[in-house]
Scaffold this motif. Structure first.
Motif, short mmCIF file in Angstrom:
data_model
loop_
_atom_site.label_atom_id
_atom_site.label_comp_id
_atom_site.label_asym_id
_atom_site.label_seq_id
_atom_site.Cartn_x
_atom_site.Cartn_y
_atom_site.Cartn_z
N ARG A 238 0.91 -1.21 0.12
CA ARG A 238 0.15 -0.02 -0.15
C ARG A 238 0.72 1.17 -0.04
O ARG A 238 0.67 2.18 -0.64
CB ARG A 238 -0.78 0.04 1.30
N ARG A 239 2.03 1.30 0.71
CA ARG A 239 2.98 2.34 0.65
C ARG A 239 3.43 2.50 -0.78
O ARG A 239 3.46 3.88 -1.30
CB ARG A 239 4.22 2.02 1.59
N THR A 240 3.70 1.65 -1.51
CA THR A 240 4.03 1.85 -2.79
C THR A 240 3.01 2.47 -3.85
O THR A 240 3.15 3.38 -4.40
CB THR A 240 4.67 0.47 -3.51
N ARG A 241 1.82 1.92 -3.62
CA ARG A 241 0.68 2.44 -4.31
C ARG A 241 0.39 3.73 -3.82
O ARG A 241 0.17 4.77 -4.72
CB ARG A 241 -0.51 1.54 -3.70
N TYR A 242 0.37 4.27 -2.83
CA TYR A 242 0.48 5.72 -2.29
C TYR A 242 1.39 6.47 -2.95
O TYR A 242 1.32 7.75 -3.30
CB TYR A 242 0.19 6.09 -0.90
N LEU A 243 2.67 6.23 -3.00
CA LEU A 243 3.72 6.88 -3.50
C LEU A 243 3.58 7.11 -4.89
O LEU A 243 3.80 8.31 -5.61
CB LEU A 243 4.98 6.17 -3.34
N GLU A 244 3.24 5.95 -5.90
CA GLU A 244 2.86 6.23 -7.17
C GLU A 244 1.80 7.11 -7.45
O GLU A 244 1.69 7.89 -8.31
CB GLU A 244 2.60 4.87 -7.67
N ALA A 245 0.83 7.19 -6.47
CA ALA A 245 -0.52 7.97 -6.80
C ALA A 245 0.11 9.51 -6.58
O ALA A 245 -0.41 10.34 -7.61
CB ALA A 245 -1.40 7.66 -5.70
#
Length: 764
Positions: free
Chosen positions: A431-438
């Motif tokens: 989820r951390r990766t997903r939010y960073l990409e967002a």
């Protein structure tokens, strides 16, 4: 009325007759009638003789040159001549009642001319102008419709025009027509009509725009019908051709018979290029037009871009257009093309993609049709639309502001929510990766939104070049007579010695013509207009803005007109503000002048005295003349030198951005020194000049801006690389930050690294 009596026909008259005599008035009374009107006796002598013979004479609208003020003049008159009898019953004189009909005769002549002009404008137009009421009932049309359809006069009224349509086209035509009447949107529909002379059906295109009253209600629709049959057939042929080309494009183009049957028999401009801009095929019409303009005839296998090498501007434009088509984009361009020495025609160029049997792009196809008559017909609609756009501009500003707030708040919502989740210590890595990409995906979008809004605001890019103002001012002065008229005397005063500026020449000429036209209007077309050029001046404080020492070139335009009242001086540069009558001005002339001056690094001042005239002074930065010859080419950067750690002077007034930028550079293994403004940066340079390998500076800062800082550094430290950064595209409109490397905000670490590598590589 007058009486001519006795053997000498002595002249007696009433008061109403006195103005007719003009300069003859002092000697006419009791004078022989023949002497009074000796100048026109050849015309009225036969009337007098016939009347004295006992015949009544009635004449209407007779043209006579009475020369009442001693100057020749044409006038028209109606006369009633009657014989007068003496005591014995013999004719001894004549009596006349006369009236001047000049105004009526000239008025009727003007009316006939107006009607004849209208008839030639409307009836001889190959298009069909028409109008209808708000309910869609046709109220007027040109005779061209009756000639095409064979309908009788009055038959198309109301909805009778639809009886000329192809039965299959009636349903969708009436549906589209009704929808436009209901919504108020423009009418634009294609249908077929039966042509009376041949009995065939031809494709037509009907377009219309509404005219509204002050309350916004539609009072009438104005439209045109144009013949688009040949274009429809050409499009159908193009689709058929594309189907064939998609199966085997190169082989299909090699089939000369197909090419000759379809495209060599048309006046359309047909051309096909492969992915390397080489000509796959070109028809005679397109080759003829190309040869007439550029002096070279393209043939299969030629590189079209190379053929334009002697025309760099056309070469760049052609490369851009064909690159779009070769990338897979399908679009249409309309514009004026052709040999400037001949009648130029307006073409509509359609670009489509060529694909092979496997669906791969192998080239692009151009089909250009003559749209001269249609585009000219649309000029009438364009004039009506201009008034509508004027009213919509202010509404658009409000919509733009709301749209900016809406779009940016949406993007900030994504970023803020993502950051809140990223602060949680127990957040899963996925989820951390997903939010960073967002967050990474979202930060690029505000820059795009800003660019779109500035484009809407028409902050168009200028094309500056260094030129001598003396030559340009003299040239414009010579051509201004055609703008101002013969009654305005133009005086030109130009400074001695060279006076160069760096600006867009076309925009400069437009600004000077706008000022001259305003001067002409304030003088009511008569007076003296003075153009004055001085060089090396300081920029004064204008409208509360700080001045500058310069040097500046100053072009002033002075008139002897009515002047500008003080309460309006603060508003004259506002877009759409004008003191002229409705229809006499757009209110955009002075807005263009100040916009050009500001974008070019200058300003406009105005001094006016009511009743005595006005002077506009255009200030532009003075520059050195262009250097003769070209500088030696820069050496390529050595890879080890390019990648080495640097000491970078960062100049940024925003604390948050400054912290982020220095951290970013340190993460790239560079050392940094942060100056909060340009003045502090100059002080750092003076302290240890050889300390820094490069400067990374913001453009928009209080005091000395980034561009001015870069100029000073270039002057004092010519080998020190400077990279500028900005989030405001207006800087780009001034020629990419005047020759310095520029990084757009928001920027990434990779973009900054590449920029530093480029400038330090060039230095090495």
């Amino acid at each position: 009325m007058f009486l001519a009596w006795g053997p000498d026909l002595l002249c007696f008259y009433n008061d109403a007759y006195r103005p007719i005599l003009g300069y003859r008035l002092d000697t006419a009374l009791g004078c022989p009638f023949r002497e009074v009107w000796a100048s026109i006796w050849d015309e009225i002598g036969p009337l007098v003789d016939a009347t004295l013979a006992g015949e009544n004479q009635i004449l209407t609208d007779v043209m006579l040159d009475l020369s009442r003020q001693g100057e020749p003049e044409r006038s028209w008159w109606s006369f009633t001549y009657s014989p007068v009898l003496d005591e014995s019953g013999a004719v001894n004189g004549l009596f006349c009642v006369t009236a001047e009909t000049t105004n009526r005769v000239l008025g009727e002549a003007r009316l006939r001319e107006s009607e004849d002009h209208y008839r030639h404008t409307v009836e001889l137009n190959p298009q069909v102008p028409w109008t209808c009421d708000p309910d869609g009932n046709i109220t007027s049309y040109s005779n061209r419709w009756l000639e095409l359809t064979g309908q009788a006069a009055g038959e198309p009224d109301g909805s009778g025009w639809a009886r000329s349509l192809h039965p299959d086209d009636v349903p969708w035509t009436m549906t589209a027509f009704s929808a436009a009447l209901t919504s108020g949107e423009p009418v634009d529909v294609d249908y077929r009509i039966r042509v009376a002379t041949t009995g065939e059906y031809r494709w037509m295109r009907a377009q219309a725009r509404p005219r509204r009253n002050e309350g916004g209600g539609i009072v009438r629709w104005y439209g045109v019908v144009e013949d688009i049959h040949d274009r429809k057939l050409a499009e159908e042929r193009l689709r058929e051709m594309n189907e064939t080309l998609e199966q085997r494009v190169v082989e299909a183009l090699a089939q000369r018979k197909l090419w000759a049957d379809v495209f060599e028999t048309t006046d359309a401009l047909v051309n096909a290029l492969d992915m390397d801009f080489r000509v796959l095929a070109i028809n005679g019409a397109c080759a003829d037009e190309f040869e007439a303009i550029y002096g070279v005839r393209p043939r299969a296998g030629d590189n079209l871009i190379d053929l334009l090498a002697h025309k760099p501007e056309h070469q760049a434009a052609s490369r851009e257009v064909w690159a779009r088509a070769l990338s897979g984009e399908e679009f249409t361009l309309a514009g004026e093309f052709g040999d400037p020495a001949r009648r130029r025609r307006c073409y509509e160029l359609r670009f489509t993609t060529l694909r092979d049997g496997a669906g791969r792009r192998v080239g692009a196809f151009q089909y250009g049709t003559d749209a001269t008559e249609r585009l000219r017909g649309q000029e009438q609609l364009a004039r009506a639309e201009e008034a509508l756009r004027h009213a919509q501009k202010m509404e658009a500003v409000g919509q733009l502001t709301g749209g900016v707030a809406h779009d940016f708040n949406n993007l900030l919502t994504i970023i803020r929510s993502s950051v809140e989740f990223l602060r949680r210590p127990n957040l899963a890595e996925e989820r951390r990766t997903r939010y960073l990409e967002a967050v990474a995906d979202t930060v690029d979008r505000p820059a795009k939104l800003t660019s779109q809004r500035l484009s809407f605001a028409r902050r168009q890019a200028l094309k500056p070049e260094v030129f001598d103002l003396r030559e340009r001012v003299r040239g414009i002065s010579e051509m201004l007579n055609s703008v101002t008229g013969a009654r305005i005397r133009i005086v030109t005063e130009v400074t001695e010695g060279p006076c160069h500026v760096r600006a867009d020449t076309s925009q400069f000429e437009t600004a000077l013509v706008n000022l001259a036209v305003n001067a002409r209007d304030t003088m009511d077309g008569e007076g003296t207009l003075t153009l004055r050029l001085t060089c090396g001046e300081a920029l004064p404080s204008i409208r509360g803005h700080a001045g500058a020492p310069g040097p500046f070139a100053v072009v002033s335009v002075s008139d002897e007109g009515v002047g500008i009242v003080p309460e309006l001086l603060a508003r004259i540069f506002e877009p759409f503000f004008t003191t002229k009558e409705v229809g006499k001005g757009t209110g955009l002339g002075l807005s263009q002048v100040i916009g050009f001056a500001k974008q070019s690094g200058g300003d406009v001042d105005v001094a006016s005295e009511v009743g005595r005239g006005t002077t506009f002074s255009l200030y532009l930065p003075h520059v050195d003349p262009p250097q003769e010859g070209s500088e030696a080419g820069e050496e390529e950067a050595d890879e080890q030198e390019v990648g080495r750690p640097l000491c970078v002077l960062v100049v940024e007034d925003n604390l948050d951005v400054g912290r982020f930028c220095t951290q970013l550079l340190e993460d790239l293994d560079h050392a940094t020194v942060w100056a909060h403004n340009a003045e502090a940066a100059l002080a750092e340079m003076e302290r240890v000049p050889f300390r820094f390998d490069a400067v990374f500076s913001d453009v928009v800062m209080p005091g000395i801006g980034g561009v001015e800082l870069a100029r000073r550094l270039r002057k004092d430290h010519p080998r020190l690389p400077v990279v500028l950064t900005t989030g405001y595209s207006d800087v780009l409109a001034r020629d990419d930050a005047h020759g310095f490397e520029l990084v757009r905000k928001p920027y990434s670490a990779e973009q900054v690294a590449r920029a530093l590598q480029r400038v330090t590589g060039r230095r090495s």
